[in-house]
Motif scaffolding. Structure first.
Motif, mmCIF file in Angstrom:
data_model
loop_
_atom_site.group_PDB
_atom_site.id
_atom_site.type_symbol
_atom_site.label_atom_id
_atom_site.label_comp_id
_atom_site.label_asym_id
_atom_site.label_seq_id
_atom_site.Cartn_x
_atom_site.Cartn_y
_atom_site.Cartn_z
ATOM 1 N N LYS A 18 3.847 1.029 -6.493
ATOM 2 C CA LYS A 18 3.030 1.907 -5.649
ATOM 3 C C LYS A 18 1.725 1.223 -5.263
ATOM 4 O O LYS A 18 1.238 1.402 -4.139
ATOM 5 N N GLU A 19 1.166 0.417 -6.152
ATOM 6 C CA GLU A 19 -0.042 -0.327 -5.816
ATOM 7 C C GLU A 19 0.230 -1.333 -4.696
ATOM 8 O O GLU A 19 -0.614 -1.545 -3.824
ATOM 9 N N GLU A 51 2.794 -1.117 -2.506
ATOM 10 C CA GLU A 51 3.306 -0.411 -1.324
ATOM 11 C C GLU A 51 2.606 0.944 -1.235
ATOM 12 O O GLU A 51 3.217 1.998 -1.394
ATOM 13 N N LYS A 52 1.301 0.913 -0.989
ATOM 14 C CA LYS A 52 0.465 2.117 -1.084
ATOM 15 C C LYS A 52 0.937 3.265 -0.199
ATOM 16 O O LYS A 52 0.828 4.433 -0.559
ATOM 17 N N ASP A 53 1.439 2.950 0.972
ATOM 18 C CA ASP A 53 1.815 4.001 1.923
ATOM 19 C C ASP A 53 3.293 4.370 1.863
ATOM 20 O O ASP A 53 3.761 5.211 2.639
ATOM 21 N N TYR A 96 3.215 8.802 -9.329
ATOM 22 C CA TYR A 96 3.575 7.684 -8.455
ATOM 23 C C TYR A 96 4.947 7.869 -7.809
ATOM 24 O O TYR A 96 5.359 7.053 -6.987
#
Length: 339
Positions: free
Chosen positions: A28-29, A31-33, A53
Motif C-alpha cells: 500500500k505504501e 501503490e498509494k492510490d 490497508y
C-alpha cells in the motif's frame, strides 16, 4: 479515472494470514492510490477486513461452498470482472496457481516452489533461511536486508470488540494478566497439558490472572486446564474471535503459546511472547520478532524437526521434543520477561 486494482491471494491458516499483513502494508505504501483486495478463507476474513490497508476481503470457501472445480472457474470469472492489474500470491498451492492462470491477469507474482509455478509471470525465490514475513515482502521487492523486514502487522479493532474485551477483563479485575494458548491444529505442536498446568500454577502464585486462549477446537483442552484451579484461571477459548482475542492480548503482560496462530496474534498486540517449539523449530521462520519476545526449543534432538507443520502423533513415539523441554526452563524465561 478508475483506480488500479491489485489482488493478494492468501487462503492458508490464520497465522499465515497475519504474516501476510506486513507485505500488504508495504504494498500500500508503494501503490498509494491502488485498491488492494485479498482473497482468503472464511476463517481469516476478519483479519483482512480489519486491516486499514485492505479495501475488500473476498471469501473463497475452498473446503466448502467453493470446493468443486466448477466453483473455481466461477470464482476466476468473478476475479476477471474486477479487472485486477496485478496478483501477488504468498500461497503456493496447485489450486491457487490454477486460479491465478484462469484470472488472465498479466502481472502475476508467486514463489518458485509454488505448485505449477510456471503459471506465474514473475517468480521469486522462496528463501528457507529467513522469516516468513521477509519471504512475503520479497514478493513485492521490499528491501529485507538488516532489520528492514521487521514490519509489524496492523489490526484495527472496532469499538464493539474493545467493549467485549473490556467487559471480560472487568469481571476478572486483575492487576497482571498472562495469556496462555495451549492448543494447536497439530498434536505434535502441543506442549503437554500437565506441563502447562504446572506453568499456570506458578503464574497464579505470582499474582497473575491467567486467560486461556484458543478456538472452538481448543475449548475442551482449555476447560480441562481451567478445572484444575479454583480461581485466577479463565478460559476464553471458543468465546472470542481472532480479532477479539488480539484485543484481549493488548491488556496482557505476556503470552505463552505453542508454535501456532496465537503467537502471531500476540505480534499484532505487540506484547511479550514466549513461543514453545515442540516438533517444529524457529528456523522455519515463524517466530515472534518484536524485541519483547523469545522462543524456547529443544534443538539437539536427531528426530527434530519431523515436519514443517507437525503430525497427529509423534513419528518415533517418544515426543522427546516436548517432554525434555521442562516447565522449569519455561518458567525461568517467563520470570526474566516479566521482571
Amino acid at each position: 479515472m478508475e483506480r488500479k486494482k491489485i489482488l493478494v491471494i492468501q487462503t492458508a491458516f490464520p497465522g499465515d494470514a497475519i504474516l501476510t499483513l506486513p507485505m500488504i502494508q508495504k504494498l500500500k505504501e508503494k501503490e498509494k492510490d491502488a485498491v488492494i483486495d485479498v482473497l482468503c478463507i472464511p476463517g481469516t476474513k476478519e483479519i483482512f477486513a480489519n486491516s486499514p490497508y485492505v479495501n475488500n476481503s473476498i471469501v473463497y470457501d475452498k473446503r466448502g461452498e467453493h470446493k468443486s472445480i466448477i466453483k473455481l472457474f466461477s470464482l476466476a470469472a468473478r476475479l476477471r470482472k474486477r479487472g485486477y492489474l496485478k496478483i501477488y500470491s504468498p500461497h503456493r498451492s496447485l489450486r491457487t496457481s490454477i486460479l491465478v492462470f484462469l484470472s488472465r491477469v498479466k502481472e502475476t507474482y508467486g514463489f518458485d516452489i509454488a505448485a505449477f509455478s510456471f503459471l506465474y509471470k514473475h517468480l521469486i525465490k522462496y528463501e528457507t533461511g529467513i522469516h516468513e514475513v521477509a519471504r512475503n515482502l520479497s514478493l513485492i521487492s521490499h528491501d529485507i536486508s538488516g532489520a528492514g523486514w521487521k514490519v509489524f502487522p496492523v489490526i484495527e479493532t472496532p469499538d464493539h470488540v474493545k467493549e467485549k474485551a473490556k467487559i471480560f477483563l472487568n469481571k476478572i479485575a486483575g492487576k497482571k494478566y498472562a495469556a496462555v494458548a495451549p492448543g494447536s491444529v497439530w498434536a505434535t505442536k502441543v506442549y503437554p497439558k500437565k506441563y502447562f498446568i504446572e506453568i499456570i500454577a506458578d503464574l497464579v502464585d505470582n499474582a497473575f490472572e491467567v486467560i486461556l486462549l484458543g478456538g472452538k477446537d481448543d475449548s475442551g483442552l482449555c476447560s480441562e486446564i481451567e478445572s484444575n484451579f479454583i480461581n485466577s484461571v479463565h478460559s476464553a477459548a471458543g468465546e472470542f474471535s481472532i480479532i477479539e482475542s488480539i484485543e484481549l492480548l493488548r491488556s496482557c503482560d505476556i503470552l505463552v503459546s505453542n508454535d501456532s496462530a496465537p503467537t502471531h496474534m500476540g505480534m499484532c498486540a505487540d506484547i511479550p511472547i514466549l513461543t514453545i517449539y515442540c516438533s517444529t523449530t524457529p528456523n522455519f521462520g515463524f517466530y515472534p520478532y518484536n524485541g519483547k519476545s523469545r522462543w524456547i526449543s529443544k534443538d539437539d534432538l536427531d528426530c527434530k524437526p519431523c515436519g514443517i507443520h507437525g503430525h497427529r502423533e509423534c513419528p518415533v513415539g517418544t515426543f522427546d521434543c516436548a517432554y525434555q523441554l521442562t516447565p522449569g526452563e519455561i518458567l525461568n524465561s517467563i520470570s526474566e520477561m516479566t521482571s
